[in-house]
Design a protein around this motif. Structure first.
Motif, PDB file in Angstrom:
ATOM      1  N   SER A   1       0.970  10.791  13.839  1.00  0.00           N
ATOM      2  CA  SER A   1       0.551  10.301  12.879  1.00  0.00           C
ATOM      3  C   SER A   1       0.579   9.109  11.695  1.00  0.00           C
ATOM      4  O   SER A   1       0.196   8.157  11.275  1.00  0.00           O
ATOM      5  N   HIS A   2       1.741   9.153  11.397  1.00  0.00           N
ATOM      6  CA  HIS A   2       2.316   7.901  10.829  1.00  0.00           C
ATOM      7  C   HIS A   2       2.326   6.922  11.772  1.00  0.00           C
ATOM      8  O   HIS A   2       1.739   5.991  10.781  1.00  0.00           O
ATOM      9  N   LEU A   3       2.679   6.878  13.122  1.00  0.00           N
ATOM     10  CA  LEU A   3       2.454   5.930  13.652  1.00  0.00           C
ATOM     11  C   LEU A   3       1.093   5.148  13.879  1.00  0.00           C
ATOM     12  O   LEU A   3       1.033   3.216  13.687  1.00  0.00           O
ATOM     13  N   THR A   4       0.412   5.812  13.455  1.00  0.00           N
ATOM     14  CA  THR A   4      -0.765   5.361  13.749  1.00  0.00           C
ATOM     15  C   THR A   4      -1.856   4.590  12.955  1.00  0.00           C
ATOM     16  O   THR A   4      -1.895   3.758  12.820  1.00  0.00           O
TER      17      THR A   4
ATOM     18  N   ASP B   1      -2.200   0.697  12.213  1.00  0.00           N
ATOM     19  CA  ASP B   1      -4.376   0.620  11.462  1.00  0.00           C
ATOM     20  C   ASP B   1      -4.010  -0.183  10.471  1.00  0.00           C
ATOM     21  O   ASP B   1      -5.011  -1.287  10.260  1.00  0.00           O
ATOM     22  N   TRP B   2      -2.438   0.049   9.457  1.00  0.00           N
ATOM     23  CA  TRP B   2      -2.716  -0.574   8.437  1.00  0.00           C
ATOM     24  C   TRP B   2      -2.402  -2.381   8.571  1.00  0.00           C
ATOM     25  O   TRP B   2      -2.936  -3.430   8.472  1.00  0.00           O
ATOM     26  N   LEU B   3      -1.449  -2.585   9.557  1.00  0.00           N
ATOM     27  CA  LEU B   3      -1.151  -4.081  10.117  1.00  0.00           C
ATOM     28  C   LEU B   3      -1.965  -4.595  10.556  1.00  0.00           C
ATOM     29  O   LEU B   3      -2.403  -5.493  10.888  1.00  0.00           O
ATOM     30  N   ILE B   4      -3.213  -3.665  11.510  1.00  0.00           N
ATOM     31  CA  ILE B   4      -4.127  -4.238  12.622  1.00  0.00           C
ATOM     32  C   ILE B   4      -5.056  -4.925  11.213  1.00  0.00           C
ATOM     33  O   ILE B   4      -5.725  -5.957  11.265  1.00  0.00           O
TER      34      ILE B   4
ATOM     35  N   SER C   1       0.690  -1.497  -0.010  1.00  0.00           N
ATOM     36  CA  SER C   1       0.205   0.395   0.243  1.00  0.00           C
ATOM     37  C   SER C   1       1.377   1.336  -0.064  1.00  0.00           C
ATOM     38  O   SER C   1       1.607   1.039   0.769  1.00  0.00           O
ATOM     39  N   THR C   2      -0.279   2.193  -0.386  1.00  0.00           N
ATOM     40  CA  THR C   2       0.867   3.816  -0.591  1.00  0.00           C
ATOM     41  C   THR C   2       0.433   4.874   0.389  1.00  0.00           C
ATOM     42  O   THR C   2      -1.226   4.874   0.259  1.00  0.00           O
ATOM     43  N   LEU C   3       0.496   5.072   2.092  1.00  0.00           N
ATOM     44  CA  LEU C   3       0.618   5.615   3.426  1.00  0.00           C
ATOM     45  C   LEU C   3       1.174   6.683   3.005  1.00  0.00           C
ATOM     46  O   LEU C   3       1.800   7.504   1.726  1.00  0.00           O
ATOM     47  N   SER C   4       0.457   7.425   3.838  1.00  0.00           N
ATOM     48  CA  SER C   4       1.084   8.833   3.833  1.00  0.00           C
ATOM     49  C   SER C   4       2.582   9.536   3.446  1.00  0.00           C
ATOM     50  O   SER C   4       3.225  10.328   3.239  1.00  0.00           O
ATOM     51  N   PHE C   5       3.233   8.546   4.528  1.00  0.00           N
ATOM     52  CA  PHE C   5       4.743   8.437   4.127  1.00  0.00           C
ATOM     53  C   PHE C   5       5.406   8.027   3.395  1.00  0.00           C
ATOM     54  O   PHE C   5       6.315   8.622   3.162  1.00  0.00           O
ATOM     55  N   GLY C   6       4.770   6.896   2.675  1.00  0.00           N
ATOM     56  CA  GLY C   6       5.132   6.248   1.658  1.00  0.00           C
ATOM     57  C   GLY C   6       5.266   5.527   0.917  1.00  0.00           C
ATOM     58  O   GLY C   6       3.814   4.620   2.051  1.00  0.00           O
TER      59      GLY C   6
ATOM     60  N   GLY D   1      10.775   1.170   3.518  1.00  0.00           N
ATOM     61  CA  GLY D   1      11.679   1.997   3.003  1.00  0.00           C
ATOM     62  C   GLY D   1      12.466   2.811   4.670  1.00  0.00           C
ATOM     63  O   GLY D   1      12.891   1.753   5.051  1.00  0.00           O
ATOM     64  N   LYS D   2      12.329   3.949   4.249  1.00  0.00           N
ATOM     65  CA  LYS D   2      13.581   5.054   5.287  1.00  0.00           C
ATOM     66  C   LYS D   2      12.529   5.240   6.564  1.00  0.00           C
ATOM     67  O   LYS D   2      13.154   6.610   6.998  1.00  0.00           O
ATOM     68  N   THR D   3      11.241   5.245   6.924  1.00  0.00           N
ATOM     69  CA  THR D   3      10.575   5.608   7.587  1.00  0.00           C
ATOM     70  C   THR D   3      10.625   5.370   8.756  1.00  0.00           C
ATOM     71  O   THR D   3      10.577   5.861   9.570  1.00  0.00           O
ATOM     72  N   LEU D   4      11.605   3.991   9.211  1.00  0.00           N
ATOM     73  CA  LEU D   4      11.831   3.018  10.523  1.00  0.00           C
ATOM     74  C   LEU D   4      13.003   3.665  10.176  1.00  0.00           C
ATOM     75  O   LEU D   4      13.487   2.727   9.022  1.00  0.00           O
ATOM     76  N   SER D   5      13.954   2.754  11.225  1.00  0.00           N
ATOM     77  CA  SER D   5      14.982   2.414  11.130  1.00  0.00           C
ATOM     78  C   SER D   5      15.344   1.083  11.280  1.00  0.00           C
ATOM     79  O   SER D   5      13.673   0.228  11.505  1.00  0.00           O
ATOM     80  N   ASN D   6      16.013   0.332  10.554  1.00  0.00           N
ATOM     81  CA  ASN D   6      15.999  -1.252  10.784  1.00  0.00           C
ATOM     82  C   ASN D   6      15.463  -1.725  12.417  1.00  0.00           C
ATOM     83  O   ASN D   6      15.029  -2.855  12.129  1.00  0.00           O
TER      84      ASN D   6
END
Length: 368
Positions: free
Chosen positions: A352-355, A359-362, A283-288, A309-314
């Protein structure tokens, strides 16, 4: 089962029950009624038992899937499951497709010696009853379905299923006589999850109709009576047995039935016996763009791959993957674990990105 155990069971049987040919359950508990199918399979033949014999019952509303099916592909996961607010889900021990049961659906099981097993003969017996008693145009098609007017099934999705052993077999099927068909449609409308791939047995959907819609004189009582009477005429013309009402929850009459029922009600049986499947989602979320792939084995999430992508650290991505791995798919467990991980890492990723990610994973892995 060992001969000594069969002797014990036989002693516990009332003589009239042990020699009967037609049983009807007084319970509407699907787990008890369907467990008795298998109790008969494992514990018969009993000395002096009449073969084949007939077992009929009705259940409170529930959805029953075949042994080799995927519940998330076959039923409405929002409405059907093991939570208190859901219609119960049952996995039977025989194969075949998914059915909806309620008090307007008659379940018929015929238990026989292995060499007596004859699905066509069983179904033709019922077809003849409906023709001769209520003048209905009923036939057995090449899929072993009972159909009226050449097209409408009087059973749900899978007319009949079987379990075959070396010495004993059973064949069971359903008859819709006054079922709530709108509820049937709701329960069997699968909330298919995007990207789910499975080799599990898939049900074949067909148009259905109630027998009472064809002839309003057909009721539960007269349907049971006619089937019981004609069963004896076809299979035991020398006998004059009456239908006997039984309680499938009787541990004294059916030693071990409590254990069979407990297993049938367990998450490990209902969901844990699901054939291995894979799920992938992009999916394409607001952050990528985010991509996740996973396998589900015995109902547990395994082999998770997550790319955000680069939104979260490894390290955070690895933590989410570790949190998901081993969780029960399609349960509220996911909500607790993912939310916990989110709170722990709320300073690393924007709120906001976290939420959005949670939601996407749930939505993919959690309870619908």
């Amino acid at each position: 089962m060992a001969a000594s155990c069969n002797k014990l069971i036989y002693r516990n049987f009332h003589l009239s029950i042990a020699r009967a040919s037609v049983f009807r359950s007084i319970s509407h508990d699907p787990y008890a009624n369907i467990s008795l199918d298998d109790w008969f399979y494992h514990n018969f033949p009993l000395q002096s038992q009449t073969y084949p014999f007939l077992y009929i019952y009705r259940n409170h509303p529930c959805v029953v899937i075949g042994r080799h099916q995927n519940p998330w592909s076959e039923s409405n996961a929002k409405l059907v499951g093991l939570y208190p607010d859901q219609v119960p889900l049952v996995r039977r021990r025989s194969g075949g497709g998914t059915v909806y049961h309620d008090l307007g659906n008659l379940n018929v099981t015929i238990v026989s010696d292995r060499n007596q097993y004859d699905r066509k003969k069983n179904l033709e017996m019922v077809a003849n009853i409906l023709k001769e008693t209520w003048n209905l145009d009923v036939a057995v098609n090449d899929r072993s379905d009972l159909v009226v007017n050449g097209k409408l099934k009087i059973s749900v999705t899978c007319c009949s299923a079987s379990r075959l052993g070396r010495l004993v077999a059973y064949h069971h099927f359903t008859l819709l006589f006054n079922s709530k068909l709108h509820r049937l449609g709701q329960m069997l409308s699968a909330t298919t999850r995007s990207g789910l791939r499975s080799n599990a047995t898939a049900s074949v959907r067909s148009a259905v109709i109630n027998l009472s819609q064809l002839n309003n004189a057909i009721t539960y009582d007269n349907l049971c009576s006619e089937i019981a009477s004609n069963f004896n005429k076809v299979f035991h013309p020398q006998l004059n047995n009456k239908m006997i009402d039984i309680n499938p929850d009787s541990e004294s009459n059916y030693p071990g039935i409590t254990s069979l029922k407990s297993e049938m009600m367990s998450w490990d049986w209902i969901y844990g016996k699901t054939p291995t499947f894979e799920i992938s989602h992009k999916s394409t979320l607001s952050f990528g763009q985010v991509v996740i792939k996973a396998s589900v084995k015995k109902g547990l999430i395994t082999e998770v791959e997550l790319d955000v992508g680069k939104t979260l650290s490894n390290s955070v991505t690895d933590e989410i993957v570790d949190g998901l791995t081993g969780c029960r798919f399609g349960t509220e467990d996911i909500l607790c674990i993912i939310s916990s991980l989110g709170k722990k890492n709320s300073t690393i990723i924007s709120g906001s990105h976290l939420t959005e990610l949670i939601d996407w994973l749930i939505a993919i892995f959690g309870r619908k």
